[in-house]
Scaffold this active site. Structure first.
Site, short mmCIF file in Angstrom:
data_model
loop_
_atom_site.label_atom_id
_atom_site.label_comp_id
_atom_site.label_asym_id
_atom_site.label_seq_id
_atom_site.Cartn_x
_atom_site.Cartn_y
_atom_site.Cartn_z
N ASP A 81 0.83 -1.20 0.00
CA ASP A 81 0.00 0.00 0.00
C ASP A 81 0.88 1.27 0.00
OD1 ASP A 81 -2.50 1.26 0.38
OD2 ASP A 81 -2.22 1.34 2.55
N ASP A 103 1.91 5.14 -5.31
CA ASP A 103 1.32 6.42 -4.92
C ASP A 103 2.18 7.56 -5.45
OD1 ASP A 103 0.50 8.73 -3.71
OD2 ASP A 103 0.62 7.98 -1.66
N HIS A 182 -6.92 9.90 4.96
CA HIS A 182 -6.43 8.93 5.95
C HIS A 182 -6.63 9.48 7.35
CE1 HIS A 182 -4.02 7.94 2.28
NE2 HIS A 182 -4.58 6.79 2.56
N GLY A 183 -7.12 8.66 8.23
CA GLY A 183 -7.40 9.09 9.60
C GLY A 183 -8.89 9.37 9.76
N GLY A 214 -8.66 5.65 2.89
CA GLY A 214 -9.16 6.44 4.02
C GLY A 214 -10.54 6.03 4.47
N GLY A 215 -10.81 4.72 4.45
CA GLY A 215 -12.17 4.22 4.79
C GLY A 215 -12.59 4.44 6.23
N ASN A 237 -7.44 1.29 7.85
CA ASN A 237 -6.26 1.13 8.70
C ASN A 237 -6.49 1.74 10.09
OD1 ASN A 237 -3.75 0.60 9.69
ND2 ASN A 237 -2.62 1.67 8.12
N THR A 238 -6.79 3.05 10.14
CA THR A 238 -6.87 3.75 11.43
C THR A 238 -7.83 3.08 12.42
OG1 THR A 238 -6.37 5.82 10.30
CG2 THR A 238 -7.32 6.00 12.50
P1 13P Z 1 -7.66 4.94 7.10
O1 13P Z 1 -6.49 4.93 8.01
O2 13P Z 1 -8.39 6.24 7.09
O3 13P Z 1 -8.59 3.79 7.33
O4 13P Z 1 -7.10 4.76 5.61
C1 13P Z 1 -6.38 3.59 5.29
C2 13P Z 1 -5.86 3.59 3.91
O5 13P Z 1 -6.39 4.22 3.03
C3 13P Z 1 -4.64 2.81 3.63
O6 13P Z 1 -4.23 2.95 2.33
#
Ligand code: 13P
Length: 287
Positions: A81, A103, A182-183, A214-215, A237-238
């Site tokens: 990623d 990216d 993200h976050g 950034g889900g 991720n967050t």
């Molecule tokens: P979040 O940390 O907002 O969930 O985003 C994760 C992401 O997009 C990893 O590529």
């Protein structure tokens, strides 16, 4: 023959569901994510950023993906990623990752296209799937809660840039900037996605599978709306980091004599598994 990630993305596109990419940097998290996929009989994408994979080890991640695939018989895919350099992505490809994400969002469109093309050429020779990115998704992934997030029009993916990028690079997936980041916003719920922009992008790129980064913190109606408009992969991720670390802190604080990792890691793993199950249900319209 076993289905590839591209087969699942195509299915997602046709049947309007998204596959979750869940990031990890530790085997306890990796096992929890796979367990959730197994419970719901769903494919999962395991994601590692450059930092996460440097900590875990690229070859270690591939070896353990293989072990988990063999033990569960589940479609488990490994994605590098936010690779920022061709050199690092080469290492992931050579190690045996299924997919890589270049990216190039900080570069000019021309430079982004140039390097993405090189990544695609190298990856495709080895049967590896490539995700590209156009537009600026914004904010450092290491930040959890953001004071206030404002959508900046200039950072959103321009539909004609997306069209050109897809045509010239030959990527298999495209990550877009539609007000996602993200976050999580300090309120706990992110501002609404610009679904109007997503619709315009989709019209320009046709069948190209689109990715939502950034889900975490994204309103659920927006997630459903984005899937209806062509998002087939969603990265989380967050929320996973918060869930794992929060439960670990609580577990350790509750019993200061618990010094046994295979015991104190169980609550954070279970909480992570439940979160991943919840997200898979949301992404696949399961009740
Ligand atoms: P979040 O940390 O907002 O969930 O985003 C994760 C992401 O997009 C990893 O590529």
């Amino acid at each position: 023959m076993a289905k590839t990630i591209k087969d699942y993305l195509k299915k997602g596109e046709a049947e309007k569901f998204a596959i979750g990419q869940f990031n990890f940097s530790d085997f306890a998290q990796m096992k929890a994510i796979v367990q959730a996929g197994q419970v719901l009989n769903s494919p999962v994408i395991l994601g590692t950023s450059e930092g996460e994979s440097a900590f875990f080890g690229l070859e270690e991640a591939v070896a353990l993906r293989n072990v988990l695939r063999k033990r569960t018989g589940m479609p488990i895919f490994l994605n590098l990623d936010h690779g920022k350099s061709f050199e690092y992505l080469k290492k992931a490809i050579d190690a045996g990752y299924d997919m890589v994400h270049f990216d190039g969002s900080k570069l000019s469109l021309e430079e982004n296209i140039k390097i993405t093309k090189e990544v695609v050429k190298y990856a495709h020779k080895k049967g590896v799937t490539v995700e590209g990115e156009v537009g600026k998704i914004g904010n450092d992934a290491s930040r959890l809660y953001l004071e206030k997030f404002e959508i900046i029009e200039e950072n959103l993916t321009k539909p004609e840039d997306a069209e050109r990028f897809v045509k010239e690079t030959g990527v298999d997936l495209l990550a877009v900037s539609i007000g996602n980041f993200h976050g999580i916003e300090i309120s706990g719920i992110d501002p609404n996605l610009r679904l109007d922009v997503l619709k315009n992008i989709k019209e320009k790129v046709g069948k190209m599978p689109l990715v939502l980064h950034g889900g975490s913190g994204t309103p659920e109606d927006d997630i459903r709306g984005a899937i209806a408009l062509g998002i087939v992969k969603i990265n989380i991720n967050t929320e996973l980091r918060l869930t794992f670390s929060g439960n670990l802190r609580k577990t350790l604080a509750a019993d200061l004599e618990n010094i046994v990792p295979y015991k104190y890691l169980v609550p954070p793993m279970e909480a992570s598994e439940h979160l991943v199950e919840y997200k898979i249900r949301l992404f696949t319209n399961l009740k």
